[in-house]
Design an enzyme around this catalytic site. Structure first.
Site, short mmCIF file in Angstrom:
data_model
loop_
_atom_site.label_atom_id
_atom_site.label_comp_id
_atom_site.label_asym_id
_atom_site.label_seq_id
_atom_site.Cartn_x
_atom_site.Cartn_y
_atom_site.Cartn_z
N GLN A 14 -5.46 -6.88 -3.89
CA GLN A 14 -6.65 -7.09 -3.04
C GLN A 14 -7.95 -6.83 -3.81
O GLN A 14 -8.82 -7.70 -3.91
CB GLN A 14 -6.62 -6.16 -1.83
CG GLN A 14 -5.46 -6.34 -0.89
CD GLN A 14 -5.70 -5.55 0.39
OE1 GLN A 14 -6.35 -6.04 1.31
NE2 GLN A 14 -5.17 -4.34 0.46
N ILE A 41 0.95 -1.63 -16.73
CA ILE A 41 0.33 -0.35 -17.12
C ILE A 41 1.36 0.79 -17.23
O ILE A 41 1.02 1.88 -17.67
CB ILE A 41 -0.85 0.05 -16.19
CG1 ILE A 41 -0.38 0.33 -14.77
CG2 ILE A 41 -1.95 -1.01 -16.24
CD1 ILE A 41 -1.39 1.15 -13.97
N TYR A 65 1.03 1.50 -6.80
CA TYR A 65 2.16 1.32 -5.88
C TYR A 65 1.59 1.66 -4.51
O TYR A 65 1.34 2.82 -4.19
CB TYR A 65 3.29 2.27 -6.25
CG TYR A 65 4.57 2.03 -5.49
CD1 TYR A 65 5.72 1.60 -6.14
CD2 TYR A 65 4.64 2.25 -4.10
CE1 TYR A 65 6.90 1.38 -5.44
CE2 TYR A 65 5.81 2.02 -3.40
CZ TYR A 65 6.94 1.60 -4.07
OH TYR A 65 8.11 1.39 -3.38
N THR A 107 -7.41 7.40 -3.24
CA THR A 107 -7.15 7.21 -1.82
C THR A 107 -7.51 8.41 -0.94
O THR A 107 -7.47 9.56 -1.40
CB THR A 107 -5.64 6.90 -1.63
OG1 THR A 107 -5.32 6.90 -0.24
CG2 THR A 107 -4.76 7.93 -2.30
N TYR A 131 3.13 8.82 -1.75
CA TYR A 131 2.00 8.00 -2.23
C TYR A 131 0.79 8.90 -2.53
O TYR A 131 0.21 8.85 -3.62
CB TYR A 131 1.67 6.94 -1.18
CG TYR A 131 0.39 6.18 -1.45
CD1 TYR A 131 0.32 5.20 -2.44
CD2 TYR A 131 -0.76 6.43 -0.69
CE1 TYR A 131 -0.86 4.51 -2.66
CE2 TYR A 131 -1.94 5.73 -0.90
CZ TYR A 131 -1.99 4.77 -1.90
OH TYR A 131 -3.16 4.09 -2.13
N LYS A 135 -0.83 9.64 -6.21
CA LYS A 135 -2.21 9.20 -6.46
C LYS A 135 -3.07 10.40 -6.88
O LYS A 135 -3.94 10.27 -7.74
CB LYS A 135 -2.80 8.52 -5.22
CG LYS A 135 -2.21 7.16 -4.89
CD LYS A 135 -2.54 6.07 -5.90
CE LYS A 135 -3.99 5.69 -5.88
NZ LYS A 135 -4.23 4.54 -6.84
N TRP A 155 -8.16 2.45 3.93
CA TRP A 155 -7.98 1.35 4.89
C TRP A 155 -8.50 0.02 4.30
O TRP A 155 -9.33 -0.66 4.92
CB TRP A 155 -8.73 1.64 6.18
CG TRP A 155 -8.28 2.84 6.97
CD1 TRP A 155 -7.61 3.94 6.54
CD2 TRP A 155 -8.50 3.05 8.38
NE1 TRP A 155 -7.41 4.82 7.56
CE2 TRP A 155 -7.95 4.31 8.70
CE3 TRP A 155 -9.13 2.32 9.39
CZ2 TRP A 155 -7.98 4.84 10.00
CZ3 TRP A 155 -9.18 2.85 10.67
CH2 TRP A 155 -8.60 4.09 10.97
N1 LIG Z 1 -4.64 -0.88 0.35
C1 LIG Z 1 -5.19 0.20 0.91
O1 LIG Z 1 -5.33 0.32 2.13
C2 LIG Z 1 -5.71 1.31 0.02
C3 LIG Z 1 -6.20 2.47 0.63
C4 LIG Z 1 -6.69 3.49 -0.17
C5 LIG Z 1 -6.69 3.36 -1.54
N2 LIG Z 1 -6.19 2.22 -2.11
C6 LIG Z 1 -6.19 2.12 -3.57
O2 LIG Z 1 -7.03 1.04 -3.93
C7 LIG Z 1 -6.53 0.45 -5.13
C8 LIG Z 1 -6.40 -1.05 -4.94
O3 LIG Z 1 -5.49 -1.27 -3.86
P1 LIG Z 1 -5.10 -2.73 -3.38
O4 LIG Z 1 -5.03 -2.70 -1.90
O5 LIG Z 1 -5.92 -3.73 -4.08
O6 LIG Z 1 -3.59 -2.78 -3.94
P2 LIG Z 1 -2.59 -4.00 -4.00
O7 LIG Z 1 -3.15 -5.17 -3.29
O8 LIG Z 1 -1.24 -3.47 -3.64
O9 LIG Z 1 -2.60 -4.36 -5.57
C9 LIG Z 1 -1.97 -3.56 -6.51
C10 LIG Z 1 -1.64 -4.48 -7.68
O10 LIG Z 1 -0.99 -3.72 -8.70
C11 LIG Z 1 -0.05 -4.58 -9.31
N3 LIG Z 1 0.94 -3.89 -10.11
C12 LIG Z 1 2.14 -3.36 -9.71
N4 LIG Z 1 2.79 -2.83 -10.77
C13 LIG Z 1 2.00 -3.02 -11.85
C14 LIG Z 1 2.12 -2.70 -13.23
N5 LIG Z 1 3.19 -2.05 -13.68
N6 LIG Z 1 1.12 -3.07 -14.06
C15 LIG Z 1 0.04 -3.73 -13.61
N7 LIG Z 1 -0.13 -4.07 -12.32
C16 LIG Z 1 0.83 -3.70 -11.45
C17 LIG Z 1 0.56 -5.29 -8.14
O11 LIG Z 1 1.26 -6.42 -8.57
P3 LIG Z 1 2.59 -6.89 -7.76
O12 LIG Z 1 2.07 -7.43 -6.47
O13 LIG Z 1 3.17 -7.89 -8.70
O14 LIG Z 1 3.42 -5.67 -7.57
C18 LIG Z 1 -0.68 -5.62 -7.31
O15 LIG Z 1 -1.22 -6.87 -7.69
C19 LIG Z 1 -5.23 1.18 -5.45
O16 LIG Z 1 -5.50 2.19 -6.39
C20 LIG Z 1 -4.84 1.80 -4.15
O17 LIG Z 1 -4.05 2.98 -4.34
C21 LIG Z 1 -5.72 1.20 -1.36
#
Ligand SMILES: NC(=O)c1ccc[n+]([C@@H]2O[C@H](COP(=O)([O-])OP(=O)(O)OC[C@H]3O[C@@H](n4cnc5c(N)ncnc54)[C@H](OP(=O)(O)O)[C@@H]3O)[C@@H](O)[C@H]2O)c1
Length: 287
Positions: A14, A41, A65, A107, A131, A135, A155
């Site tokens: 995202q 990574i 993750y 997070t 998680y 993190k 969120w």
């Molecule tokens: N989503 C939420 O609500 C939320 C809330 C709080 C904080 N965050 C933090 O915000 C950040 C961005 O979140 P997001 O929602 O954009 O996450 P996301 O949509 O799940 O994207 C994470 C990406 O990491 C990739 N990935 C997985 N394994 C990998 C590896 N070994 N090397 C390189 N890339 C890899 C995934 O690819 P695949 O799809 O191929 O696995 C995916 O494209 C993260 O740090 C997350 O912890 C998110």
């Protein structure tokens, strides 16, 4: 003058996808977008080779993750830790070696959710999920090895990937009635706004290492979030409020995860959009 290079890891997620959309507005930078296939990574040797070859000036780590419930499965633990914690250590060490500025995204799940006031960066962390724990370890490794900027968010939704907004839009189109929990409070974050905030930090020329909180403005619960989605899509679906106890999930969620954003606003003179305004923008792009 040579353009400064920004490595974006996990760029098919995202946040990574929204940074990619924004990149055209920053012609002064060269963006190196990587994903699991082009730069995993969790592969320390691959990270070191990449940094040796490309010498990025900045690294935005969007890889994580993020399947919070699946992460509770004991069989997944090694994978979750490898990606959310160990890999951040590899990136941070490479950043230190190559004088690369690291932005690590973290997070609200580092908190236990027993608070009643918006969480400040200095508040005690106490994750209640795998998680959240991994993190938090990622944050520690980022700060231990390099002068990282760590941005905690919450969120997150976007026009890209899977998220609550898209799930609600699908369910509301399919069902006459749904139930959504009303006793977990926080603030949504439109990934495009977070992407803009991160690019604002990078392009400001000011680097103040440390932890920052970033979400959209406001405070709501998931039921109120769902009602807003229903209003914007003009659905007739009935949205019932239920307590968390009626919607058990493998991972425990913080009941309160409102983040105080004073530090990021004051340090970087950031204006943050209200959650409802950004939701309308995002859904406007999807409808
Ligand atoms: N989503 C939420 O609500 C939320 C809330 C709080 C904080 N965050 C933090 O915000 C950040 C961005 O979140 P997001 O929602 O954009 O996450 P996301 O949509 O799940 O994207 C994470 C990406 O990491 C990739 N990935 C997985 N394994 C990998 C590896 N070994 N090397 C390189 N890339 C890899 C995934 O690819 P695949 O799809 O191929 O696995 C995916 O494209 C993260 O740090 C997350 O912890 C998110």
């Amino acid at each position: 003058m040579e353009k400064r290079k920004i490595l974006v890891t996990g760029s098919n997620g995202q946040l990574g996808s929204d940074i990619r959309e924004l990149a055209t507005q920053y012609p002064g930078f060269d963006f190196l977008f990587t994903d699991r296939e082009t730069l995993s990574i969790t592969d320390e040797a691959a990270i070191n080779t990449f940094f040796n070859e490309k010498q990025p000036d900045f690294c935005i780590n969007c890889a994580a993750y993020t399947a919070v419930d699946k992460a509770e499965d004991a069989a997944e633990f090694d994978k979750v830790k490898a990606l959310n914690a160990d890999a951040v250590g590899y990136l941070a060490k490479a950043c230190a070696t190559h004088h690369t500025k690291l932005i690590q995204v973290s997070t609200d799940y580092v908190f236990d959710g027993t608070g009643t006031e918006p969480y400040k960066e200095t508040d005690t962390t106490q994750p209640v999920s795998v998680y959240g724990n991994t993190k938090l370890r990622g944050e520690e490794l980022a700060a231990e090895h390099t002068n990282a900027v760590i941005v905690r968010t919450a969120w997150v939704y976007s026009t890209f990937g899977k998220n609550f907004v898209k799930t609600m839009m699908r369910l509301m189109a399919e069902k006459p009635q749904i139930s959504v929990v009303s006793d977990q409070y926080g603030t949504p974050t439109y990934a495009a706004d977070l992407a803009a905030a991160i690019m604002h930090i990078i392009s400001s020329g000011k680097w103040e290492p440390g932890i920052y909180h970033y979400t959209n403005e406001g405070r709501i619960n998931w039921h109120e979030f769902a009602l807003a989605i229903r209003d914007i899509m003009q659905s007739q679906c009935e949205v019932k409020a239920i307590p968390t106890i009626q919607y058990p999930t493998p991972a425990k969620r913080p009941a309160w995860s409102v983040l105080d954003k004073t530090k990021i606003k004051e340090t970087y003179q950031l204006e943050i959009p209200d959650w409802r305004t950004s939701l309308e923008v995002c859904m406007g792009k999807m409808q």
